[in-house]
Scaffold this active site. Structure first.
Site, PDB file in Angstrom:
ATOM      1  N   ASP A  49     -63.703  66.250  55.381  1.00 27.70           N
ATOM      2  CA  ASP A  49     -63.189  65.005  54.633  1.00 27.70           C
ATOM      3  C   ASP A  49     -62.768  63.986  55.884  1.00 27.70           C
ATOM      4  O   ASP A  49     -63.250  63.110  55.442  1.00 27.70           O
ATOM      5  CB  ASP A  49     -63.330  65.497  53.899  1.00 27.70           C
ATOM      6  CG  ASP A  49     -61.983  65.927  53.384  1.00 27.70           C
ATOM      7  OD1 ASP A  49     -61.015  65.726  54.358  1.00 27.70           O
ATOM      8  OD2 ASP A  49     -61.615  65.830  52.476  1.00 27.70           O
ATOM      9  N   GLU A 187     -52.184  73.511  57.797  1.00 26.61           N
ATOM     10  CA  GLU A 187     -52.204  71.810  58.585  1.00 26.61           C
ATOM     11  C   GLU A 187     -50.371  71.698  58.526  1.00 26.61           C
ATOM     12  O   GLU A 187     -49.251  71.672  57.718  1.00 26.61           O
ATOM     13  CB  GLU A 187     -52.868  71.110  57.940  1.00 26.61           C
ATOM     14  CG  GLU A 187     -53.073  69.587  58.633  1.00 26.61           C
ATOM     15  CD  GLU A 187     -54.330  68.758  57.929  1.00 26.61           C
ATOM     16  OE1 GLU A 187     -55.140  69.422  57.634  1.00 26.61           O
ATOM     17  OE2 GLU A 187     -54.045  67.728  58.543  1.00 26.61           O
TER      18      GLU A 187
HETATM   19  O1  KIV Z   1     -60.883  67.250  57.561  1.00 25.26           O
HETATM   20  C1  KIV Z   1     -60.726  67.839  58.125  1.00 25.26           C
HETATM   21  O2  KIV Z   1     -61.512  67.682  59.171  1.00 25.26           O
HETATM   22  C2  KIV Z   1     -60.038  69.157  58.069  1.00 25.26           C
HETATM   23  C3  KIV Z   1     -59.656  69.751  59.360  1.00 25.26           C
HETATM   24  C4  KIV Z   1     -58.295  68.999  60.203  1.00 25.26           C
HETATM   25  C5  KIV Z   1     -58.895  71.258  58.878  1.00 25.26           C
HETATM   26  O3  KIV Z   1     -59.443  69.304  57.492  1.00 25.26           O
END
Ligand code: KIV
Length: 280
Positions: A49, A187
């Site tokens: 997202d 993260e």
């Molecule tokens: O939305 C995204 O790209 C993510 C990644 C950074 C893990 O959740």
């Protein structure tokens, strides 16, 4: 015999089986052409997202809708023959109840052809992860810095710096793994904690701003290619500078159009006569 083509795509259980083995290579992707380019080199593509920020110019991921995720998820899936494709569940599509999450995730699976979904959250989402997993939907968890929760977490900052927060992330990771997730994104979490969680869990951890000890790594593709240049988090390594390359290419094009060097004869159908410029 069925004429159906046998898929050679990596599945969620195959990703799960990579725990402790060769590091799992993951990137985000949002479009068919990019997915085609990335497919051969990665194990997993996440339709994140993050597309709200890198594709739509939003300030956060909160404005991303289920329909946006489904459109981009289907686009990525069309470009992939090999990688496992996981689609992010957007904010508001799964937090209310396991039933709400199932309805949204079932749409994602049916309408995109993805191999699973990802959702953010810890202990409070464990019941939902179990509900989806038991009903045939592979779930990737996401703990630590959770962009959908920036408003309560105090912005984009590293997590797990003090004992209390570290303990919460540890409990979150454990709860999501025990609920049946096939893998877990960690993260923006301090390195020793991400390492400890990786050693503690029996499912693979995928790090982003976490630890080289994680079972895999993920980056936002526009960040690592230097396409998204508004800001660069500490954990991003740029492997190319495509924004600069695009800028140079477009400058050359503009110069040639203004100088009437483009299109040349080889780009035209039929004989080309010299252009008479008004006022010359
Ligand atoms: O939305 C995204 O790209 C993510 C990644 C950074 C893990 O959740």
């Amino acid at each position: 015999m069925s004429a159906q083509k046998k898929s050679r795509r990596m599945t969620a259980p195959q990703i799960q089986a990579r725990k402790g083995g060769q590091p799992i290579v993951c990137l985000t992707a949002y479009s068919t052409p990019m997915a085609r380019i990335l497919d051969e080199s990665v194990d997993l593509l996440l339709v994140g997202d993050s597309l709200g920020m890198v594709i739509y110019g939003l300030d956060s991921t909160l404005g991303v809708t289920l329909d946006m995720m489904i459109a981009h998820g289907a686009a990525v899936r069309r470009g992939v023959e090999k990688a496992c494709v996981i689609v992010d569940m957007p904010f508001g599509s799964y937090q209310a109840s396991p039933e709400q999450a199932f309805r949204a995730a079932a749409r994602v699976m049916a309408e995109t052809g993805a191999d699973g979904v990802k959702l953010e959250g810890g202990t409070e989402m464990a019941e939902t992860v179990a509900f989806l997993s038991r009903r045939g939907i592979p779930v990737m968890g996401h703990v630590g810095l959770m962009p959908q929760s920036v408003n309560v977490a105090g912005g984009f900052r590293s997590h797990g710096r003090d004992y209390k927060e570290g303990e919460r992330i540890r409990q979150d990771a454990l709860a999501i793994a025990e609920a049946g997730a096939f893998s877990l994104v960690i993260e923006g979490t301090v390195e020793p904690l991400a390492r400890e969680i990786t050693e503690m869990l029996t499912i693979p951890t995928i790090g982003i701003g976490a630890s080289p000890a994680c079972d895999g790594q993920i980056l936002v593709v526009d960040d690592m290619l230097g396409l998204f240049t508004e800001f660069q988090p500490k954990f991003v390594k740029r492997y190319a500078n495509l924004a600069e390359d695009i800028h140079k290419a477009v400058e050359s094009y503009a110069e040639e159009v203004r100088g009437r060097q483009f299109p040349a004869a080889e780009h035209c159908f039929g004989a080309v006569r010299p252009v008479r410029v008004v006022g010359e």
